[in-house]
Design an enzyme around this catalytic site. Sequence first.
Site: not given
Length: 441
Positions: A101, A104, A296
Amino acid sequence: MAIITDSIEKNGEISFREGGSEPFEFHYYDKDRVIGGKTMGNQLRFAMSWWHTVNASGADMFGGDTMDKTGGLSGMEKYRAKADSAFGFMKKLGIDYYCFHDVDVAPEGETLEESVKYLNEMTDYLLAKQNETGIKPLWVTANMFGDKKFMAGAATSPSADVYAIAAGKVKAGIDAAVKLGSAGYVFWGGREGYDTLLNTDMSLELDNLGRFMTMARDYARKVGFKGDFYIEPKPKEPTKHQYDFDAATCANFLRRYGLENDFKLNIEANHATLAGHTFQHELRVAAVNGMFGSIDANQGDLLLGWDTDQFPTNVYDTTLCMYEVIKAGGFVNGGLNFDAKARRQSNTIEDIVLSYIAGMDAFALGLIKAYEMIEDGRIEKFIEERYASYRDGIGRRIVEGKETLESLAAYAAGLRNVTPGSGRQEYLETVFNEILFSGKK
Ligand code: XUL
Ligand code: CO
């Protein structure tokens, strides 16, 4: 400076050892082994999640950090040191992709302009690391759920100013994706949903979300983004009703707003089970809708009702997952991103390394077993025979669209004692166990 690499430095490069049993080595994941015409590395396309690996500190709803990943640093220096560690970590484990992100990898500023400036500075730094190592993003995303301005959503916020800031963050995220050669760009709903209709205009929110993704698609294609967009379905958490509930809901949304040619789905294992589905079900729904994209990879705890993001170790699930991936034609731009974190009590650096080894090995074994299922052929043959009535006669004409309700009624009028035959579920489950555990074909 090593924030998360110290212990791996100690243990050297992590590699595959046939028949090995030491903890800091792979026992199934042999990156260069060719299976199904591709190397395991290319079949599995593992990615490191920045947020869990480099940032998560073990905090939960009831207690604070159990790990310090800051190395005692702050400001941009901390972000650069984390990037050094992340690339060191990926190299040691032989991971070629990462996902992040915006927040991050770079700090958030007071304004959008300031945040974008920090992000650009850090993506320059990441690009240099990429050029040294060949590692690239599997996908990039913007965090549009953490800050308080997003408490009522981003692209579904009741505030147009919040909507505009979210658009600015996505623009910067797409710019980062282009700059870093990312294979994908993810939209996870975050707070795109609602808790009560007493305060919500659902129709406007959905249209705004559709408009938002259309703008993102148009901008990205204009600036040369060639990768896939993904929506990552999740049924609940943080909101009670997420608009991207599951794969079928997302497929419907994408078609409604004409986004089905640019968007695919990023299926998350733990989100599937939260929706009351199996991981395999969600992958199949994505595939039959032509929207299988990326994964994911994690697992939840079926006794808990929230997203635990655990490293995957359940080989039943990894096998059935890889079976679906193979059947869907394999990954193109997607891959297996470990949206997973070591448990709060697994609070040493070694635990993070062992977690990745556990997840990568579980998927490598799943890949091997999925090919064994296909080679074994019994399950596929059973399915083929189960639907044999659609290959000729009346069934074939149904499939070819040649029958009508009247013609079928006339055909069926005199049929007696019609049943479809046994579904043989228990037998097929035994075959699956045999493939997993006996090595017998
Ligand atoms: C949240 C989740 C996210 C997305 C990216 O449940 O899975 O980490 O993968 O925002
Ligand atoms: Co996720």
